[in-house]
Design an enzyme around this catalytic site. Sequence first.
Site, mmCIF file in Angstrom:
data_model
loop_
_atom_site.group_PDB
_atom_site.id
_atom_site.type_symbol
_atom_site.label_atom_id
_atom_site.label_comp_id
_atom_site.label_asym_id
_atom_site.label_seq_id
_atom_site.Cartn_x
_atom_site.Cartn_y
_atom_site.Cartn_z
ATOM 1 C CG ASP A 182 -0.648 -74.136 -3.613
ATOM 2 O OD1 ASP A 182 -0.923 -73.998 -2.397
ATOM 3 O OD2 ASP A 182 -0.290 -73.199 -4.352
ATOM 4 C CG ASP A 203 -3.873 -68.679 -1.572
ATOM 5 O OD1 ASP A 203 -3.943 -69.165 -0.424
ATOM 6 O OD2 ASP A 203 -4.837 -68.098 -2.112
ATOM 7 N N GLY A 206 -1.686 -67.195 7.399
ATOM 8 C CA GLY A 206 -1.846 -65.768 7.657
ATOM 9 C C GLY A 206 -1.639 -65.397 9.111
ATOM 10 C CE LYS A 231 -5.844 -62.772 4.633
ATOM 11 N NZ LYS A 231 -5.854 -64.181 4.126
ATOM 12 C CB THR A 263 -5.444 -70.391 1.956
ATOM 13 O OG1 THR A 263 -6.000 -69.123 2.270
ATOM 14 C CG2 THR A 263 -6.451 -71.199 1.170
ATOM 15 C CB SER A 264 -8.680 -69.901 6.084
ATOM 16 O OG SER A 264 -7.549 -69.402 6.789
ATOM 17 N N PRO A 324 -12.678 -71.112 4.201
ATOM 18 C CG PRO A 324 -13.536 -69.780 5.906
ATOM 19 C CD PRO A 324 -12.416 -70.736 5.612
ATOM 20 C CG ASN A 325 -9.447 -67.526 2.641
ATOM 21 O OD1 ASN A 325 -10.428 -66.930 3.087
ATOM 22 N ND2 ASN A 325 -8.255 -67.434 3.196
ATOM 23 C CG ASP A 371 2.355 -70.754 -5.604
ATOM 24 O OD1 ASP A 371 2.577 -69.556 -5.327
ATOM 25 O OD2 ASP A 371 1.961 -71.586 -4.772
#
Length: 229
Positions: free
Chosen positions: A10, A12, A53, A78, A117-118, A120-121, A176
């Site tokens: 994972d 984040d 998000g 965002k 998450t996306s 690009p992140n 997490d």
Amino acid sequence: MSRIKALIFDVDGTLAETEEVHRQAFNRTFEEFDLDWHWDQATYKQLLKVTGGRERMEHHALSQGLPVPDCAALHKVKTAHYNSLISQSGVTLRPGVEALLVAAREAGMVLAIATTTSRPNVTSLISSTLGGQALGWFTAICCGEDVRVKKPNSEVYRLALELCAVEASQALAFEDSANGLRAAKAAGMACIVTPGIYTLDDDFSGADLMVENLAALEARLPFLLSVFG
Ligand code: XBP
Ligand code: MG
């Protein structure tokens, strides 16, 4: 010889404590769109139960009885804020993450990412912490855009398993959050949990191993693989 061939991470909260940067990015976006929304840490902790998000913003509006804005447009802005913030945020990988990735590579293991998450992140986090070449360490990088249903649905883990050409029994997941743990378990995988700052009091029943962080796990990689393999 261990049965475990792949480690699937994972992002984040697991690779790095990034949710404070996400929270800043959301709040900057709300200001930019003149929305009188502001997510403090307590609010964000609750909202993190909703993965994604865009979905999180929709949920916030609906649950507060507010007009639902164009969350797709908001989310695009965002993500841009997140990616400019992450590189200057000084965010580092959590303890033991880099050492475990390096040790697993040296042991010839397959590495993958399975995140809500996306994309690009993920690119900006890996590039800013390990360098852009480290993106090539991962056989598969499966993101929010790649699935129809996000965690706790197992889709993202099933996709990562397929792209790594391994069975669920041959892979270990690292998570997490309760949502992430449920997604990995629903995919039939063993899952090691390292709670993050926002998920310390999540329900981790079903975790195969819980550790404060991944520090020193690389030294015990053979033992770890023997336990799960
Ligand atoms: C955590 C999430 C993501 C991030 C925000 O992902 O649920 O939604 O909070 O990123 P992970 P986006 O599975 O890595 O723990 O705004 O791009 O969704
Ligand atoms: Mg997470």
